[in-house]
Design a protein around this motif. Sequence first.
Motif, PDB file in Angstrom:
ATOM      1  N   ALA A 152       0.831  -1.210   0.000  1.00  0.00           N
ATOM      2  CA  ALA A 152       0.000   0.000   0.000  1.00  0.00           C
ATOM      3  C   ALA A 152       0.866   1.260   0.000  1.00  0.00           C
ATOM      4  CB  ALA A 152      -0.935   0.000   1.206  1.00  0.00           C
ATOM      5  N   TRP A 153       1.914   1.276   0.827  1.00  0.00           N
ATOM      6  CA  TRP A 153       2.760   2.465   0.893  1.00  0.00           C
ATOM      7  C   TRP A 153       3.647   2.605  -0.336  1.00  0.00           C
ATOM      8  CZ3 TRP A 153       1.092   6.143   3.557  1.00  0.00           C
ATOM      9  CH2 TRP A 153       0.413   5.913   4.756  1.00  0.00           C
ATOM     10  N   PHE A 154       3.972   1.485  -0.974  1.00  0.00           N
ATOM     11  CA  PHE A 154       4.710   1.547  -2.243  1.00  0.00           C
ATOM     12  C   PHE A 154       3.878   2.267  -3.293  1.00  0.00           C
ATOM     13  CE2 PHE A 154       5.190  -0.310  -6.506  1.00  0.00           C
ATOM     14  CZ  PHE A 154       6.493   0.069  -6.791  1.00  0.00           C
ATOM     15  N   TRP A 155       2.591   1.891  -3.421  1.00  0.00           N
ATOM     16  CA  TRP A 155       1.749   2.516  -4.437  1.00  0.00           C
ATOM     17  C   TRP A 155       1.377   3.937  -4.061  1.00  0.00           C
ATOM     18  CZ3 TRP A 155       1.810   1.140  -9.133  1.00  0.00           C
ATOM     19  CH2 TRP A 155       2.065  -0.187  -9.472  1.00  0.00           C
ATOM     20  N   SER A 156       1.346   4.229  -2.770  1.00  0.00           N
ATOM     21  CA  SER A 156       1.150   5.616  -2.348  1.00  0.00           C
ATOM     22  C   SER A 156       2.328   6.470  -2.811  1.00  0.00           C
ATOM     23  CB  SER A 156       1.013   5.694  -0.825  1.00  0.00           C
ATOM     24  OG  SER A 156       0.940   7.032  -0.382  1.00  0.00           O
ATOM     25  N   THR A 157       3.532   5.926  -2.679  1.00  0.00           N
ATOM     26  CA  THR A 157       4.736   6.634  -3.127  1.00  0.00           C
ATOM     27  C   THR A 157       4.717   6.846  -4.636  1.00  0.00           C
ATOM     28  OG1 THR A 157       6.023   5.656  -1.309  1.00  0.00           O
ATOM     29  CG2 THR A 157       7.259   6.585  -3.155  1.00  0.00           C
ATOM     30  N   VAL A 158       4.346   5.803  -5.374  1.00  0.00           N
ATOM     31  CA  VAL A 158       4.293   5.899  -6.838  1.00  0.00           C
ATOM     32  C   VAL A 158       3.255   6.933  -7.270  1.00  0.00           C
ATOM     33  CG1 VAL A 158       3.706   4.651  -8.958  1.00  0.00           C
ATOM     34  CG2 VAL A 158       5.098   3.539  -7.204  1.00  0.00           C
ATOM     35  N   PHE A 159       2.069   6.881  -6.664  1.00  0.00           N
ATOM     36  CA  PHE A 159       0.986   7.793  -7.038  1.00  0.00           C
ATOM     37  C   PHE A 159       1.358   9.246  -6.781  1.00  0.00           C
ATOM     38  CE2 PHE A 159      -2.805  10.023  -5.168  1.00  0.00           C
ATOM     39  CZ  PHE A 159      -3.341  10.441  -6.386  1.00  0.00           C
ATOM     40  N   HIS A 160       1.943   9.534  -5.620  1.00  0.00           N
ATOM     41  CA  HIS A 160       2.292  10.913  -5.312  1.00  0.00           C
ATOM     42  C   HIS A 160       3.532  11.380  -6.080  1.00  0.00           C
ATOM     43  CE1 HIS A 160      -0.848  11.312  -2.406  1.00  0.00           C
ATOM     44  NE2 HIS A 160      -0.416  10.292  -1.698  1.00  0.00           N
ATOM     45  N   THR A 161       4.323  10.432  -6.550  1.00  0.00           N
ATOM     46  CA  THR A 161       5.425  10.797  -7.434  1.00  0.00           C
ATOM     47  C   THR A 161       4.887  11.296  -8.761  1.00  0.00           C
ATOM     48  OG1 THR A 161       6.945   9.214  -6.429  1.00  0.00           O
ATOM     49  CG2 THR A 161       7.458   9.938  -8.663  1.00  0.00           C
ATOM     50  N   ARG A 162       3.878  10.602  -9.255  1.00  0.00           N
ATOM     51  CA  ARG A 162       3.281  10.990 -10.543  1.00  0.00           C
ATOM     52  C   ARG A 162       1.819  10.588 -10.544  1.00  0.00           C
ATOM     53  NH1 ARG A 162       1.984  13.716 -14.020  1.00  0.00           N
ATOM     54  NH2 ARG A 162       2.712  13.790 -16.181  1.00  0.00           N
ATOM     55  N   ASP A 163       0.953  11.575 -10.547  1.00  0.00           N
ATOM     56  CA  ASP A 163      -0.493  11.354 -10.517  1.00  0.00           C
ATOM     57  C   ASP A 163      -0.999  11.039 -11.925  1.00  0.00           C
ATOM     58  OD1 ASP A 163      -3.198  11.356 -10.253  1.00  0.00           O
ATOM     59  OD2 ASP A 163      -3.390  13.406  -9.528  1.00  0.00           O
ATOM     60  N   LEU A 164      -1.115   9.748 -12.206  1.00  0.00           N
ATOM     61  CA  LEU A 164      -1.674   9.282 -13.466  1.00  0.00           C
ATOM     62  C   LEU A 164      -2.918   8.452 -13.161  1.00  0.00           C
ATOM     63  CD1 LEU A 164       1.660   8.157 -15.147  1.00  0.00           C
ATOM     64  CD2 LEU A 164       0.432  10.291 -15.560  1.00  0.00           C
ATOM     65  N   ASN A 165      -3.691   8.165 -14.186  1.00  0.00           N
ATOM     66  CA  ASN A 165      -4.934   7.424 -13.976  1.00  0.00           C
ATOM     67  C   ASN A 165      -4.692   6.095 -13.269  1.00  0.00           C
ATOM     68  OD1 ASN A 165      -7.733   6.761 -14.315  1.00  0.00           O
ATOM     69  ND2 ASN A 165      -7.141   5.485 -16.043  1.00  0.00           N
ATOM     70  N   TRP A 166      -3.724   5.314 -13.767  1.00  0.00           N
ATOM     71  CA  TRP A 166      -3.504   3.983 -13.202  1.00  0.00           C
ATOM     72  C   TRP A 166      -2.795   4.027 -11.853  1.00  0.00           C
ATOM     73  CZ3 TRP A 166       1.518   1.995 -12.615  1.00  0.00           C
ATOM     74  CH2 TRP A 166       2.543   2.712 -13.260  1.00  0.00           C
ATOM     75  N   THR A 167      -1.908   5.014 -11.634  1.00  0.00           N
ATOM     76  CA  THR A 167      -1.248   5.101 -10.326  1.00  0.00           C
ATOM     77  C   THR A 167      -2.235   5.532  -9.245  1.00  0.00           C
ATOM     78  OG1 THR A 167      -0.528   7.397 -10.694  1.00  0.00           O
ATOM     79  CG2 THR A 167       0.979   5.646 -11.365  1.00  0.00           C
ATOM     80  N   GLU A 168      -3.193   6.386  -9.613  1.00  0.00           N
ATOM     81  CA  GLU A 168      -4.221   6.804  -8.657  1.00  0.00           C
ATOM     82  C   GLU A 168      -5.063   5.618  -8.218  1.00  0.00           C
ATOM     83  OE1 GLU A 168      -7.558  10.300  -8.415  1.00  0.00           O
ATOM     84  OE2 GLU A 168      -7.588   9.003 -10.187  1.00  0.00           O
TER      85      GLU A 168
END
Length: 323
Positions: A152-168
């Motif tokens: 969960a925290w890995f994907w939180s890091t990815v999403f906040h690094t770059r807000d894209l449709n799939w990362t969100e």
Amino acid sequence: MKVSSIVLLIQSSILLIVLLCNPVESSSGDRSSIFRHCINKCFKGCHLDKYPGKLPIYLTLFWWDCSDECKYQCMHNITQNDVRNNQPVKQYYGKWPFVRFLGIQEPASVLFSIFNAIGHLLGWRMFKSSVPNTDYSMYPVWKANLVVSLNAWFWSTVFHTRDLNWTEKMDYFCATSLVMFSFFACMLRFIGLENKWSCFLIGLLLCSIYCTHVFYLGFIHFDYGYNMKFNVTIGIINLISWLSWCLNYYKQQPYVWKCAFVSIGVFFLLGLELGDFPPILWTFDAHSLWHLGTSPLCYFWYSFLVDDAKYQLSMQKKRRKSG
């Protein structure tokens, strides 16, 4: 099948679903005519072999393209003008205007998400050094909880690094998995792992609810309001469940105050999520402060797990002696 393999399989399935999801809903800022005029003018330079058509490597590494750069620059130009004229700060594409660091879109949330992941790793190190995995029945449960949390925290890091449709979507769905697994672990602690059939039925029920939730959002309609209500509902049920367990056992197991402290702390920090505000210094918004607040709670949580494991192991020894 190992826990990590199961999580990887579920994660791959979720990723496949989120790639088919709808894009982010618009906000007042990106709907404004002045913003539209600005980006249309900027887009004309996207075919050039220089800025904004050609971006520096540190931006392209984080999936920025010319259209994204135009939106970013126009957003901040308009925001600066709004601040100078004492106008309210507007959101763009559902987000506040953050100042990126290199190619990282929300540096504070990225940093604080990493803090949480480190907190879980350090907590697990403490737990692993204190609890023998051969004797403790809940050991695999808490190990699975670690994997779900790190995911969960890995994907939180990815999403906040770059807000894209799939990362969100990956961030949203994996955050939900974290809350639901916590509730599952609480149910296991209530009924005991020796009741295998009951544990299986509860796990099957919660897994079905989670998969239905992800399927609905991924294939039918991604409803931000529904997703928020679902997560808040599961979070409150999880909170009440853990506090009920603490209330039942605090006399025999005084260390449960740590569990109650973490549960109540998360509940109060949730207010940061519900009371959103423009980012301080264009960096620290309510969501990033929520992540900052949850990171030190990891210590109390794993300290509770160590104490609870020692208590359960001591009770097992007593039963063996009396038997």
